[in-house]
Design an enzyme around this catalytic site. Structure first.
Site, short mmCIF file in Angstrom:
data_model
loop_
_atom_site.label_atom_id
_atom_site.label_comp_id
_atom_site.label_asym_id
_atom_site.label_seq_id
_atom_site.Cartn_x
_atom_site.Cartn_y
_atom_site.Cartn_z
N HIS A 1 0.86 -1.19 0.00
CA HIS A 1 0.00 0.00 0.00
C HIS A 1 0.89 1.24 0.00
O HIS A 1 1.75 1.40 0.88
CB HIS A 1 -0.93 0.01 1.22
CG HIS A 1 -1.97 -1.07 1.18
ND1 HIS A 1 -2.33 -1.81 2.28
CD2 HIS A 1 -2.72 -1.53 0.14
CE1 HIS A 1 -3.26 -2.68 1.94
NE2 HIS A 1 -3.52 -2.53 0.64
N ARG B 1 0.89 4.50 0.64
CA ARG B 1 1.04 5.55 1.66
C ARG B 1 1.71 5.07 2.95
O ARG B 1 2.01 5.87 3.82
CB ARG B 1 -0.34 6.11 1.99
CG ARG B 1 -1.31 5.07 2.56
CD ARG B 1 -2.72 5.56 2.50
NE ARG B 1 -3.67 4.53 2.92
CZ ARG B 1 -4.99 4.63 2.76
NH1 ARG B 1 -5.48 5.70 2.18
NH2 ARG B 1 -5.79 3.68 3.17
N GLU B 2 1.95 3.76 3.06
CA GLU B 2 2.50 3.20 4.29
C GLU B 2 4.03 3.22 4.24
O GLU B 2 4.69 2.20 4.13
CB GLU B 2 1.93 1.79 4.50
CG GLU B 2 0.41 1.82 4.63
CD GLU B 2 -0.26 0.45 4.54
OE1 GLU B 2 0.46 -0.58 4.53
OE2 GLU B 2 -1.50 0.39 4.48
N ARG C 1 -3.24 4.84 -1.94
CA ARG C 1 -3.13 3.48 -1.41
C ARG C 1 -2.88 2.43 -2.49
O ARG C 1 -2.08 1.53 -2.33
CB ARG C 1 -4.42 3.14 -0.64
CG ARG C 1 -4.59 1.67 -0.22
CD ARG C 1 -5.95 1.49 0.43
NE ARG C 1 -6.32 0.11 0.65
CZ ARG C 1 -6.14 -0.56 1.77
NH1 ARG C 1 -5.54 0.02 2.79
NH2 ARG C 1 -6.53 -1.81 1.89
N ASN D 1 -3.59 -5.67 -2.15
CA ASN D 1 -3.77 -6.68 -1.11
C ASN D 1 -5.20 -7.23 -1.08
O ASN D 1 -5.64 -7.81 -0.09
CB ASN D 1 -3.41 -6.14 0.27
CG ASN D 1 -3.00 -7.23 1.24
OD1 ASN D 1 -2.39 -8.23 0.84
ND2 ASN D 1 -3.32 -7.06 2.51
N ARG D 2 -5.92 -7.04 -2.18
CA ARG D 2 -7.24 -7.66 -2.37
C ARG D 2 -7.31 -8.34 -3.74
O ARG D 2 -8.37 -8.76 -4.17
CB ARG D 2 -8.36 -6.59 -2.30
CG ARG D 2 -8.45 -5.82 -1.00
CD ARG D 2 -8.92 -6.68 0.16
NE ARG D 2 -9.11 -5.88 1.36
CZ ARG D 2 -8.14 -5.54 2.21
NH1 ARG D 2 -6.89 -5.95 1.97
NH2 ARG D 2 -8.39 -4.82 3.28
N HIS E 1 3.09 -3.68 6.74
CA HIS E 1 2.07 -2.66 6.52
C HIS E 1 2.09 -1.65 7.66
O HIS E 1 2.87 -1.76 8.59
CB HIS E 1 0.68 -3.32 6.47
CG HIS E 1 0.51 -4.33 5.39
ND1 HIS E 1 -0.23 -4.10 4.25
CD2 HIS E 1 0.99 -5.59 5.26
CE1 HIS E 1 -0.21 -5.18 3.48
NE2 HIS E 1 0.53 -6.11 4.07
N ALA E 2 1.18 -0.69 7.60
CA ALA E 2 0.94 0.26 8.69
C ALA E 2 -0.50 0.76 8.52
O ALA E 2 -1.02 0.81 7.41
CB ALA E 2 1.93 1.43 8.63
N TYR E 3 -1.12 1.08 9.61
CA TYR E 3 -0.64 1.12 10.96
C TYR E 3 -1.64 0.40 11.84
O TYR E 3 -2.78 0.21 11.45
CB TYR E 3 -0.46 2.56 11.45
CG TYR E 3 -1.74 3.37 11.43
CD1 TYR E 3 -2.57 3.44 12.54
CD2 TYR E 3 -2.14 4.04 10.27
CE1 TYR E 3 -3.75 4.17 12.50
CE2 TYR E 3 -3.32 4.76 10.23
CZ TYR E 3 -4.13 4.82 11.35
OH TYR E 3 -5.30 5.53 11.31
N TYR F 1 -9.74 -7.42 10.96
CA TYR F 1 -11.06 -7.51 10.33
C TYR F 1 -10.98 -8.54 9.21
O TYR F 1 -9.90 -8.94 8.79
CB TYR F 1 -11.55 -6.16 9.80
CG TYR F 1 -10.53 -5.38 9.01
CD1 TYR F 1 -10.14 -5.77 7.72
CD2 TYR F 1 -9.95 -4.23 9.53
CE1 TYR F 1 -9.21 -5.05 6.99
CE2 TYR F 1 -9.01 -3.49 8.81
CZ TYR F 1 -8.65 -3.92 7.55
OH TYR F 1 -7.73 -3.21 6.83
N GLU G 1 1.48 -5.00 11.07
CA GLU G 1 0.95 -3.63 11.01
C GLU G 1 1.82 -2.82 11.97
O GLU G 1 1.68 -2.94 13.19
CB GLU G 1 -0.53 -3.58 11.43
CG GLU G 1 -1.48 -4.28 10.47
CD GLU G 1 -1.75 -3.49 9.21
OE1 GLU G 1 -1.38 -2.30 9.17
OE2 GLU G 1 -2.34 -4.05 8.28
#
Length: 438
Positions: A197, A199-200, A255, A272-273, A325-327, A377, A399
């Protein structure tokens, strides 16, 4: 800062974060990102009932906001901490609504543009002559990272081999570093990727930190020496190269990938999907404008396809998959797409428990750990689940810091502590792997 509205409950404070973003272009005189975030606020919300959660979901859909953590509107629920990024011209109205509805809220960032400029590491690319001169405590552009990879390939050929596994949608090379001592022809391996992603930014910073630590401590640290002698590490510092570059040049909070859609003006897919494991089910979106868009079909993104092909080809000797990843400060393992226990649960759970304890031993930072579906989630089509289903027995997603105070704008002064503690967790997982847990 004090909460406005009702007192904050301890239960709500401990629950996962949800961060939304609403972005508009703002005129102004700022330098970074055309001053587009001037006056924007980040506001934390906590719906204390399902009715309040329903109201927030409705507003999110109406405003077509981008979600940060968790990544889907469907995950907003009673007691869930929700952080929203609101543009200057909408914050007053939102705050008035929140007070009228008596929904718990707190302003985390008064002016997002100022926060960006205070913590900015956007700077011209620089050349480095040696590993010791490279600054690992700042964020680096894609060009800098790829130059750094080439430099290490030229100067540390005994331990590093750089190669490309393909090209991105926009034609950028997808570089990977193979790290380890060439002690024998066949060795088991660990795959590490960062920056799926865009922005991480702390993810790519950690991948670079890991390589630096491996090279500098190989001779002095017995644990690192054992890791490098017995394993290969395939390290991809920037998975989503197009998106990462775009997050430096156009939109700090981008993202997705940057692929085009023939029917919609919206660009990009959530990398990541996009994996072929319960693809486009719960926690993913079929709409190209959503941040969790699963893509037109599994592995539609050349970046995902390239990594999947590489992992398939080498799956017999890749024993661990780690994605950064973050966060949220969590260490997650399968499954993401369903509530179920993996067959080798005891081994993986033990590794996770020891890893978060090792991490906490440095600065006292606490990470939650467990199956991604129940700890964070439910999300379908993730790289971690796909790697596990493909036959890689140890698959984890980190994360990294923090839990929302800075969010995606983790300051550069926190790179060193974040990477230092994470190194201990990764070394712990790796040694667990070498011990061949039954």
């Amino acid at each position: 800062m004090k909460f406005l509205g009702k007192p904050r409950s301890q239960t709500a404070a401990s629950l996962p974060l949800c961060l939304l973003l609403l972005k508009i272009l703002q005129p102004g005189h700022g330098r970074l990102y055309s001053n587009r975030y001037a006056g924007d606020k980040v506001i934390r919300l906590i719906p204390s009932s399902e009715q309040e959660a329903y109201t927030l979901k409705k507003i999110c859909r109406q405003l077509k906001v981008d979600l940060w953590q968790p990544s889907s509107v469907s995950h907003i629920s009673e007691g869930t901490v929700t952080d929203v990024h609101v543009p200057q011209n909408g914050s007053r109205a939102l705050l008035a609504f929140l007070q009228e509805a008596d929904i718990l809220h707190k302003i985390l960032i008064e002016d997002l543009q100022k926060a960006l400029e205070q913590g900015s590491s956007l700077r011209p690319p620089r050349n480095r002559r040696s590993l010791s001169e490279y600054n690992y405590e700042v964020y680096h552009s894609l060009e800098e990272i790829q130059n750094w990879m080439q430099h290490l390939n030229n100067t540390h050929s005994g331990l590093i081999h750089m190669f490309s596994i393909g090209k991105s949608y926009e034609g950028r090379p997808l570089f990977v570093l193979k790290l380890g001592r060439r002690s024998r022809a066949y060795k088991n391996a660990v795959w590490i990727d960062c920056g799926i992603h865009a922005r991480e930014w702390i993810g790519p910073a950690f991948c670079q930190w890991f390589v630096k630590e491996a090279l500098l401590t190989y001779k002095s640290d017995p644990t690192m020496r054992k890791m490098m002698n017995h394993l290969y590490f395939y390290i991809m510092p920037v998975f989503n190269v197009d998106g990462y570059h775009f997050s430096w040049t156009n939109d700090r909070f981008w993202r997705k990938t940057r692929s085009r859609n023939s029917r919609f003006h919206c660009r990009g897919v959530d990398a990541n999907r996009n994996w072929k494991v319960k693809w486009c089910d719960e926690g993913a979106s079929m709409h190209p404008c959503d941040d969790t868009y699963c893509g037109p079909f599994p592995e539609s993104e050349p970046e995902v396809k390239a990594v999947a092909n590489f992992l398939r080809k080498h799956r017999k000797h890749i024993k661990a998959y780690l994605s950064f990843h973050a966060y949220a400060q969590m260490l997650l393992y399968p499954y993401s797409y369903k509530y179920a226990t993996i067959p080798n649960f005891s081994c993986v759970e033990s590794a996770a428990y020891k890893a978060v304890n090792a991490l906490r031993s440095v600065y006292g930072v606490r990470y939650r750990y467990g199956p991604a579906s129940s700890t964070l989630y439910v999300s379908s089509g993730s790289s971690m689940d796909w790697a596990y289903k493909t036959g890689i027995p140890y698959t984890f997603a980190f994360e990294l810091r923090d839990t929302g105070h800075f969010g995606f704008l983790l300051p550069e002064m926190l790179i060193q502590p974040t990477c230092t503690e994470t190194m201990l967790a990764v070394k712990n997982i790796t040694m667990h792997l070498l011990r061949k847990c039954p």
